[in-house]
Design an enzyme around this catalytic site. Structure first.
Site, mmCIF file in Angstrom:
data_model
loop_
_atom_site.group_PDB
_atom_site.id
_atom_site.type_symbol
_atom_site.label_atom_id
_atom_site.label_comp_id
_atom_site.label_asym_id
_atom_site.label_seq_id
_atom_site.Cartn_x
_atom_site.Cartn_y
_atom_site.Cartn_z
ATOM 1 C CE LYS A 53 0.852 97.880 99.050
ATOM 2 N NZ LYS A 53 -0.216 97.939 99.884
ATOM 3 C CG HIS A 54 9.786 95.675 99.854
ATOM 4 N ND1 HIS A 54 10.828 95.161 98.852
ATOM 5 C CD2 HIS A 54 9.907 96.840 99.856
ATOM 6 C CE1 HIS A 54 11.262 95.970 98.520
ATOM 7 N NE2 HIS A 54 10.799 97.061 98.851
ATOM 8 C CD GLU A 55 5.816 87.821 101.457
ATOM 9 O OE1 GLU A 55 4.768 88.101 102.195
ATOM 10 O OE2 GLU A 55 5.681 87.040 100.420
ATOM 11 C CG ASP A 93 10.435 91.116 98.408
ATOM 12 O OD1 ASP A 93 10.753 92.176 98.926
ATOM 13 O OD2 ASP A 93 9.797 90.336 98.716
#
Length: 584
Positions: A217-219, A228
């Protein structure tokens, strides 16, 4: 999923406890209250107060006395998924009033990463079977037997296109754009499509959920995860393709006016597809201007393509790379002739820096780069993204930007923030321009593999040094941290550092040594727009998604997401076999 059970037993005499927690991934955050734990008073009927704790990141637990709010103990621990733990708080000595906090494992956690290992072994097994099959096809009796069983014409096309590199006829027919090289040169570079396809497939996988693992998942704010990496890589290789395609079109006699028309049309289509077809607000019902999200991935790609392609078209000359240019420094022959482009890009970066650090934002400190919410000790809860968020909310309106940013979970932000907003587009242009530079290197040093690869290494080192200076080699403490939500300049330099190295490796394996055909990533790379839009449109349709028996299982989510991603690879392969390519 991603949680554990914690039973807190208070054996202190006649005083309650306040339990709070702080995630290790939350920088300079406030402790979040979890539960009030009453005293057990020696009762065995009261096993304790049950709370659910996060297992994705290490936690710091803080226990304070309800009387005087005195800190009793602080524990740092990384809980395991589905684990069962007990925290017993008691007095060791009544005279000194020393308090002990003992953490006990009642039931061990599961290893939630085993499904990743199993999936890796499965894919390695499939790869091994394909390699063995390819080796068998080199044996004359086996190949003759296949010839008898299959249509000879189809078999010949299969061997030419899938077990080796496409021949000249296939390369021309698969790409309506005139070939990059002259008649005496080689066909279309497979490494570029392979790079694009690799970025796209990872993007599809993480968009589908990535097995619900946090690193897919995105940071939440500063830092990097796998998710990312892919979008800036896609932007980078788009810039590389711009350089090669414009050079080819101009060399084959297309006028700049005609090429500009194609650039404008393609940009318009990308932006239109992003707003109308690929829009997350469809989950709220039919699109309405009241809640239409204006920014987006395709919108940013379209605008970036427009700026970078127009910039290249304005200053490029047909066939300039095929003749020696008189420059004061021959080592910079792919840079100095295009100094106006660099001036333009540096001006854009100055604009980004000025707006980011000098623009006054109501209620926020000037130059704020934080997530807001409970970050920065809760001092600026409504300042998410600083100037970048403020510009989007001011020009587009809160209802027309992304409503659920990645910072909303860890940092508990309540303000809408769009990671594809207006200000970040400036650095997206910078990323594409660095990809454009990679394309110029390929053009200026055509067929000089050592020169091309050495310059990729140099550019990677330069970008890495700039990143190290901007970030101080730190996740949080640098001048400009690496941040995908902001598309900070350090994020661009870091991603371009990785991109140059990755392109170098793929170029060496695919186009120089020909040790790898680029499969399977080559196929989605040839149909990138179709795969991206298709995976967004059909995301919730079978066989890309189905009802799970256990929605709290990483294994089931990973199986579903990998199946959906693999299906898009197969679809792109079948389209490639039938020479079907969707280009805009």
């Amino acid at each position: 999923m991603d949680q554990a059970l914690l039973l807190v037993r208070n054996e202190l005499p006649a005083q309650g406890l306040r339990l709070a927690a702080l995630s290790g991934s939350c920088h300079q955050c406030l402790y979040q209250f979890l539960a009030f734990v009453p005293p057990s008073n020696g009762s065995l009927r009261n096993p304790g107060t049950a709370v659910m704790v996060d297992t994705q990141h290490p936690l710091t637990l803080l226990l304070n006395s309800s009387v005087g709010d005195r800190e009793l103990c602080k524990i740092q621990y990384h809980f395991g998924e589905f684990g069962n733990y007990s925290l017993v708080v008691k007095t060791l000595s009544t005279s000194t009033k020393t308090v002990s906090c003992d953490l006990v494992i009642n039931e061990g956690p599961i290893n939630s990463y085993l499904p990743i290992l199993f999936a890796f072994l499965v894919y390695m097994g499939i790869l091994a079977i394909l390699i063995v099959g390819r080796l068998f096809m080199k044996i004359d009796p086996v190949r003759n037997w296949v010839y008898k069983k299959l249509n000879p014409r189809e078999t010949d096309r299969l061997i030419n296109s899938e077990l080796g590199s496409p021949n000249t006829t296939d390369s021309v027919s698969s790409d309506p754009t005139p070939r990059l090289w002259s008649t005496a040169s080689r066909q279309r570079l497979r490494s570029l499509d392979t790079f694009r396809g690799l970025s796209l497939i990872i993007m599809v996988f993480v968009n589908y959920g990535g097995g619900k693992y946090w690193f897919f998942k995105h940071e939440s704010w500063n830092g990097l995860t796998v998710a990312d990496l892919v979008f800036p890589w896609f932007v980078f290789i788009m810039g590389t393709s711009i350089s090669l395609s414009l050079s080819s079109m101009l060399r084959w006699g297309s006028s700049k006016r005609k090429v500009l028309g194609k650039i404008l049309w393609r940009s318009f289509l990308l932006i239109l597809l992003g707003i109308i077809v690929v829009n997350p607000n469809y989950c709220l019902g039919p699109l309405s201007w009241d809640n239409l999200r204006i920014p987006g991935v395709l919108q940013r790609l379209g605008f970036t393509y427009l700026v970078v392609a127009a910039l290249e078209l304005l200053f490029t000359r047909a066939g300039a790379e095929s003749r020696a240019l008189e420059t004061p420094c021959p080592a910079l022959q792919d840079i100095l002739p295009y100094w106006p482009q660099w001036i333009f890009i540096l001006m854009l970066e100055v604009i980004w820096l000025c707006l980011t650090f000098l623009l006054p934002v109501p209620g926020c400190p000037r130059g704020y780069l934080g997530p807001g919410g409970i970050g920065d000790f809760g001092n600026y809860p409504n300042c998410t993204g600083g100037a970048a968020g403020y510009i989007d909310r001011l020009l587009l309106g809160e209802k027309h930007i992304y409503q659920h940013p990645s910072s909303s979970v860890i940092y508990q932000t309540t303000m809408p923030y769009d990671p594809e907003g207006i200000l970040g587009t400036i650095n997206t242009i910078f990323m594409a321009f660095l990809g454009l530079q990679a394309g110029k290197i390929i053009l200026f040093y055509r067929d000089q593999h050592k020169q091309i690869m050495s310059r990729f290494v140099i550019w990677s080192i330069v970008m890495g040094i700039i990143s190290a200076i901007l970030t101080k080699c730190s996740k949080e403490e640098g001048f400009i941290p690496v941040n995908k939500n902001l598309w900070s300049v350090s994020y661009v330099t870091t991603m371009s550092c990785f991109a140059f190295i990755l392109l170098l490796l793929i170029y060496y394996l695919v186009d120089v040594k020909r040790l790898w055909s680029g499969a399977p990533f080559f196929y989605p790379g040839m149909n990138s727009i179709l795969v991206y839009i298709g995976h967004e449109v059909f995301e919730n349709y079978f066989p890309f998604k189905w009802k799970m028996q256990d929605s709290q299982s990483h294994a089931e989510h990973l199986t579903q997401n990998l199946t959906a991603t693999t299906l898009w690879v197969i679809i792109s392969y079948l389209l490639y076999r039938r020479r079907i390519f969707w280009k805009i």
